[in-house]
Design an enzyme around this catalytic site. Sequence first.
Site, PDB file in Angstrom:
ATOM      1  N   THR A 113      -2.479 -46.366 -19.502  1.00 22.13           N
ATOM      2  CA  THR A 113      -3.045 -45.976 -20.798  1.00 22.13           C
ATOM      3  C   THR A 113      -1.973 -45.453 -21.751  1.00 22.13           C
ATOM      4  OG1 THR A 113      -5.151 -45.466 -19.750  1.00 22.13           O
ATOM      5  CG2 THR A 113      -4.765 -44.472 -21.910  1.00 22.13           C
ATOM      6  N   THR A 145       7.334 -34.256 -35.584  1.00 24.81           N
ATOM      7  CA  THR A 145       6.111 -34.647 -36.287  1.00 24.81           C
ATOM      8  C   THR A 145       4.876 -34.540 -35.377  1.00 24.81           C
ATOM      9  OG1 THR A 145       6.479 -36.966 -35.662  1.00 24.81           O
ATOM     10  CG2 THR A 145       7.300 -36.273 -37.819  1.00 24.81           C
ATOM     11  N   ASP A 152      -2.238 -39.079 -20.058  1.00 19.52           N
ATOM     12  CA  ASP A 152      -3.157 -39.972 -19.334  1.00 19.52           C
ATOM     13  C   ASP A 152      -2.406 -40.774 -18.264  1.00 19.52           C
ATOM     14  OD1 ASP A 152      -5.542 -41.452 -18.728  1.00 19.52           O
ATOM     15  OD2 ASP A 152      -6.154 -41.270 -20.815  1.00 19.52           O
ATOM     16  N   ARG A 197       5.700 -22.854 -39.251  1.00 18.13           N
ATOM     17  CA  ARG A 197       5.224 -22.024 -40.357  1.00 18.13           C
ATOM     18  C   ARG A 197       6.210 -20.953 -40.799  1.00 18.13           C
ATOM     19  NH1 ARG A 197      -0.271 -20.984 -37.317  1.00 18.13           N
ATOM     20  NH2 ARG A 197       1.145 -21.507 -35.603  1.00 18.13           N
ATOM     21  N   LYS A 217       2.434 -35.367 -26.926  1.00 20.20           N
ATOM     22  CA  LYS A 217       1.860 -34.762 -25.709  1.00 20.20           C
ATOM     23  C   LYS A 217       0.933 -35.722 -24.968  1.00 20.20           C
ATOM     24  CE  LYS A 217       2.142 -29.948 -27.257  1.00 20.20           C
ATOM     25  NZ  LYS A 217       2.452 -30.089 -28.695  1.00 20.20           N
TER      26      LYS A 217
HETATM   27  P1  BMP Z   1       4.644 -22.931 -35.649  1.00 27.75           P
HETATM   28  O1  BMP Z   1       6.152 -22.570 -35.647  1.00 27.75           O
HETATM   29  O2  BMP Z   1       4.102 -23.120 -37.012  1.00 27.75           O
HETATM   30  O3  BMP Z   1       3.832 -21.986 -34.796  1.00 27.75           O
HETATM   31  O4  BMP Z   1       4.531 -24.397 -34.984  1.00 27.75           O
HETATM   32  C1  BMP Z   1       4.854 -24.659 -33.648  1.00 27.75           C
HETATM   33  C2  BMP Z   1       4.857 -26.138 -33.389  1.00 27.75           C
HETATM   34  O5  BMP Z   1       5.267 -26.369 -32.041  1.00 27.75           O
HETATM   35  C3  BMP Z   1       3.515 -26.839 -33.531  1.00 27.75           C
HETATM   36  O6  BMP Z   1       3.759 -28.152 -34.035  1.00 27.75           O
HETATM   37  C4  BMP Z   1       2.974 -26.942 -32.107  1.00 27.75           C
HETATM   38  O7  BMP Z   1       2.195 -28.098 -31.918  1.00 27.75           O
HETATM   39  C5  BMP Z   1       4.257 -27.042 -31.299  1.00 27.75           C
HETATM   40  N1  BMP Z   1       4.192 -26.471 -29.940  1.00 27.75           N
HETATM   41  C6  BMP Z   1       3.972 -25.122 -29.726  1.00 27.75           C
HETATM   42  O8  BMP Z   1       3.779 -24.349 -30.664  1.00 27.75           O
HETATM   43  N2  BMP Z   1       3.971 -24.635 -28.435  1.00 27.75           N
HETATM   44  C7  BMP Z   1       4.178 -25.439 -27.354  1.00 27.75           C
HETATM   45  O9  BMP Z   1       4.212 -24.942 -26.236  1.00 27.75           O
HETATM   46  C8  BMP Z   1       4.405 -26.805 -27.571  1.00 27.75           C
HETATM   47  C9  BMP Z   1       4.413 -27.308 -28.863  1.00 27.75           C
HETATM   48  O10 BMP Z   1       4.645 -28.589 -29.057  1.00 27.75           O
END
Ligand code: BMP
Length: 260
Positions: A101, A62, A97, A230, A94
């Site tokens: 925090t 998420t 900090d 996606r 991700k």
């Molecule tokens: P998509 O398959 O639609 O490109 O989504 C990739 C997902 O993985 C997103 O939620 C993005 O925040 C995460 N992500 C990424 O694409 N590359 C990274 O290096 C680290 C990620 O968390």
Amino acid sequence: VSFSQKTYAARGQEHEHPLAKQLFANMERKKSNLSVAADVATKAELLLLADKVGPYICVLKTHIDIVEDFDMDLVAQLQALAEKHDFLIFEDRKFADIGNTVKLQYGGGIYRIADWAHFTNCHVIPGEGIIQGLAEVGMPKGRGLLLLAEMSSKGMLATGAYTDKNVEMAVKNEFVVGFIGSRRFTEDRDLITMTPGIGLHASGDALGQQYRTPETIVTKNGSDIIIVGRGIYGPGKDVAAEAQRYRDAGWAAYEKRLAK
Ligand code: BMP
């Protein structure tokens, strides 16, 4: 023998971290090393997506701060779906900090991430204190942390000595269960690699994302879990059918690795 040559089941049995054990057992039970990146903007969309892909995934990833009508009922409903379909939850927060925090951000605020996310992740740019801060909140709750040892996007700066430092910190911190990255990083401890930027067709997007196949990432590079967004719910896609397709592709890539 390398951890990537062992079955998920065997690694689960041998692992010292209860959450890693739980994850490996789940993967074996569902024959799935697929995590879906549920990047949708409303509560209804997120719940519908989780319900559709639930049967095919080991982990739901998420970005809870994308959801415009977030409330704690969403969390309760997600937990019910996690129970119904037998998957774990990874909040891709991700953190980046100082220790004090991130402790506040992880345990409190609106989202109370540590209360419901089995996994979360962080950048180690502030130094090891970030891991310690997160561990103070997450360890008592049985949670696990992933370090962003690499990223999937074009021109990303997590390379070389920075990646090596991630690995070093992961090996010695028991709260860390793995990495975000493109490959297996170490044999010193069984740390799980989850890889985003997975696509069976597209090669990237307009904002720097780069896609590789399950075969490259799992069979060749020794990563453990593929993260797909996606590719599964893009425009015009049959979400359940795509989830099944990526689940099968990920599992086939894993079986091919074992047979090497
Ligand atoms: P998509 O398959 O639609 O490109 O989504 C990739 C997902 O993985 C997103 O939620 C993005 O925040 C995460 N992500 C990424 O694409 N590359 C990274 O290096 C680290 C990620 O968390």
